[in-house]
Design a protein around this motif. Sequence first.
Motif, PDB file in Angstrom:
ATOM      1  N   THR A 575       1.524  16.775 -16.569  1.00 52.93           N
ATOM      2  CA  THR A 575       1.335  15.423 -17.110  1.00 52.93           C
ATOM      3  C   THR A 575       2.652  14.700 -17.331  1.00 52.93           C
ATOM      4  O   THR A 575       2.699  13.479 -17.359  1.00 52.93           O
ATOM      5  N   ASN A 614      -0.677  13.528 -13.359  1.00 55.11           N
ATOM      6  CA  ASN A 614      -0.814  12.282 -14.105  1.00 55.11           C
ATOM      7  C   ASN A 614      -0.398  11.112 -13.211  1.00 55.11           C
ATOM      8  O   ASN A 614       0.783  10.907 -12.943  1.00 55.11           O
ATOM      9  N   ALA A 615      -1.369  10.333 -12.767  1.00 55.58           N
ATOM     10  CA  ALA A 615      -1.085   9.218 -11.859  1.00 55.58           C
ATOM     11  C   ALA A 615      -0.397   8.058 -12.563  1.00 55.58           C
ATOM     12  O   ALA A 615       0.143   7.162 -11.903  1.00 55.58           O
ATOM     13  N   ASP A 616      -0.404   8.050 -13.885  1.00 55.46           N
ATOM     14  CA  ASP A 616       0.252   6.975 -14.631  1.00 55.46           C
ATOM     15  C   ASP A 616       1.740   7.226 -14.819  1.00 55.46           C
ATOM     16  O   ASP A 616       2.450   6.361 -15.334  1.00 55.46           O
ATOM     17  N   TRP A 633      -5.962  13.617  -9.265  1.00 50.34           N
ATOM     18  CA  TRP A 633      -5.192  12.691 -10.098  1.00 50.34           C
ATOM     19  C   TRP A 633      -5.970  12.376 -11.376  1.00 50.34           C
ATOM     20  O   TRP A 633      -7.211  12.262 -11.343  1.00 50.34           O
ATOM     21  N   SER A 635      -5.978   9.584 -14.729  1.00 50.21           N
ATOM     22  CA  SER A 635      -5.399   8.301 -15.130  1.00 50.21           C
ATOM     23  C   SER A 635      -6.250   7.653 -16.214  1.00 50.21           C
ATOM     24  O   SER A 635      -7.481   7.794 -16.220  1.00 50.21           O
ATOM     25  N   ARG A 636      -5.581   6.889 -17.094  1.00 48.20           N
ATOM     26  CA  ARG A 636      -6.295   6.101 -18.102  1.00 48.20           C
ATOM     27  C   ARG A 636      -6.903   4.847 -17.480  1.00 48.20           C
ATOM     28  O   ARG A 636      -7.683   4.151 -18.127  1.00 48.20           O
ATOM     29  N   HIS A 637      -6.517   4.592 -16.220  1.00 54.52           N
ATOM     30  CA  HIS A 637      -6.922   3.337 -15.588  1.00 54.52           C
ATOM     31  C   HIS A 637      -7.628   3.620 -14.267  1.00 54.52           C
ATOM     32  O   HIS A 637      -7.023   4.114 -13.314  1.00 54.52           O
ATOM     33  N   ASN A 640      -6.082   2.177 -11.084  1.00 51.57           N
ATOM     34  CA  ASN A 640      -4.742   2.604 -10.670  1.00 51.57           C
ATOM     35  C   ASN A 640      -4.713   2.711  -9.143  1.00 51.57           C
ATOM     36  O   ASN A 640      -5.565   3.374  -8.547  1.00 51.57           O
ATOM     37  N   ILE A 643      -5.068   6.160  -7.688  1.00 58.61           N
ATOM     38  CA  ILE A 643      -6.433   6.672  -7.781  1.00 58.61           C
ATOM     39  C   ILE A 643      -7.295   6.095  -6.672  1.00 58.61           C
ATOM     40  O   ILE A 643      -8.017   6.824  -5.961  1.00 58.61           O
ATOM     41  N   VAL A 655     -10.839   9.907 -14.546  1.00 58.21           N
ATOM     42  CA  VAL A 655     -10.358   8.687 -15.201  1.00 58.21           C
ATOM     43  C   VAL A 655     -11.163   8.446 -16.478  1.00 58.21           C
ATOM     44  O   VAL A 655     -12.204   9.080 -16.708  1.00 58.21           O
TER      45      VAL A 655
END
Length: 720
Positions: A575, A614-616, A633, A635-637, A640, A643, A655
């Motif tokens: 992460t 972690n893609a962020d 991946w 992500s919080r988004h 993204n 993603i 996600v």
Amino acid sequence: MTQRKLEIIKTSWLNGPNIWTYRPCIEALINIHDLEQAPSNLIPGLYESLTTWLPNLAEHRCGIGEKGGFLERLRDGTYAAHILEHVVIELHEMIGQPVGFGKARMTSKTGIYKMVFRTTERRVGMACLHTGMRLLQAAIDQAPFDMPSEIKALKAVVDKYAFGPSTQHILDAAYERRIPFIRLTEGNLVQLGYGERQQRIWTAESTKTSAIAEGIASDKHLCKELISLCGVPIPEGEMAESPEKAWEIAQDIGLPVVVKPSDANHGRGVSLELSRQEDIEAAWHIAAKEGSDVLVEQFIRGNEHRVLVINGEVAAVARGEIFQIIGDGKSTVTELIDSQINTDPRRGEEEEYTLTPVDLTKNLAILLEIQRQGYQPDSVVPEGQQVIIERNSNATLDVTDSIHPDIARLAALAAKVVHLDIAGIDLVCEHIDQPPEGQSIAVIEVNAGPGLLMHIKPSNGPGRNIGEKIIESLFPEPENGRIPIVNYLGGDELKHFGTLLHQILTTQGRVVGLACDQGLWIGDRHLKTGDATDFESGRRMLISKRVNTAIAKLNMQTLLEHGIPYDRCHVSVVTSLGSTDGLEPWDIQTSEQLFNSARTAVDLVLTEGHAILNADEVGLLPLRDLCDGQIIWISRHKDNPVIQAHLKEGGRAVVIHRGMIECLENCNVNNPLIEVPVRFPEEESLLWMALTASAWSLNLPKDLIESSMQMALINTPQVA
């Protein structure tokens, strides 16, 4: 005053995958002092000394990728640490421990280099390093160097500490099958595989070799009785409690006879084809020194053979040789043995040799053999006269392809009756390529833990891949001895990842090993409190026979100083990379150096495994190109770009969207495969996405992932 010398500042034994290579190696911090201003082309005589002492440096490819590449660099000018790397690699080659990997890299301090080389064993590697230092320094100073003595000393270190050649042969076969192993002692006891899927070998004995079978094999008289009851031909014989009784038995069963210990191995104390009373009584005393009882049995005419049976099938067959000397009218028996027999390149004291030197002061059975022929060690043998020295030498001539199927079945039956998974059947017959009927044939002994070298390196005929057959008997395809291993690397966001994943997997009935900041667990047993991210804690977890899934936090300091305690993993969670704080002793000072070290976590993922990234975190994006397995991946988004692009390519992602953790795959952006309600603070989102992705990658069923995650969410305060 100039200092044209090399100095070892520090060494690290990296006993597992590391930032340099997947296999164990030694990293040495080397100070080359003023040699920093003196490349090899400016040091008179250096090239000539090195190529004289180490002529096979001509085979080293180095930078240009062709033979002679290193010598070209040496002529044009290269630095002492680089030269030392190649010297150490070549020393390994010269002592029969080929490694073929090394690197030398500058550090941030002038004149200080990191020099790393692969090695088979720590003490062997350190001995080669120190010898290489002395050799290179002698070449620089144009001082003498006793190469033969130094190589002899290194071979003694190999003989004392390295795996024996038979064990190494088996481990090479395991490596070809990508089966991991752990050395459990300083000897040849090795664990193959991890956790509950492990097997163990002790050279030619394995987990499947029972103590009862071994005991039967060591009791020659009992063993022969049992195999005879099942139809295996054996020589007639009896135990003799005294020399006089030995002569009585010999007369009863018929001359000539064999006298041998009832429970010795490797032909020690065995005397063959005895017919005279004085010889039989003398042989009794020799045999009595080697075993607890003495066996007198019928002598079977024919050639001795060693038939190796693995898992009920004949794997190799070797025929014995009779060794003799031929007199010249001037030399004694001892002198002829030294000149005609002990000069055989197959003979030596080290374990790598298939035959041992003949020493009449130590082998009384051979002394008796020459005395029976009318000679003493100091007797001069007439010109042209032949004197037999060894009748029961190790079988060294490969005849595997010649064995008749019916004889092969007899040998396999003998091993089966004793219940040995790996057995050496000593069999005498006149014609190995003909049926048993109509010829003299008998099984003389059944041996547990048989020698393998005679089959791996026969004196004549092809070597047999015995290791491959032993590995196949322990791990039939597609078994590989692996258990799922999850490693993770990150900051405070993953503080409770290990304990929570341990809880989730435990509720599914798994016995989980966990080595993390909070301690070491084997199942529900908390074996160590506090930091357990060290190398030894990781190994303890994998040695446990109970464990069927392992979780380990990757500690950067452990990685840099000791390596990683497992060879590959199924899941790697990353992460964030963290910072370089505390990594100064390893000269890790920049974000690029940190990335090149931390990438090891992803390098270890198996082709059937997953890296959860972690893609962020932009700095982690290059890791996707380093993974042998698949990427998940997180992500919080949901929007993204990483993603979206990954899903369009058929990949997986986890996600957070509209209050749910969603597991997505293959462009199904609007149809999550798995959904888990969000019941945690936003700052914990990476933790819970990583947990969900890990459960998904470990193939937990959809409903179990959802229920397990919700249960973990409820219990988080207690666990944390």
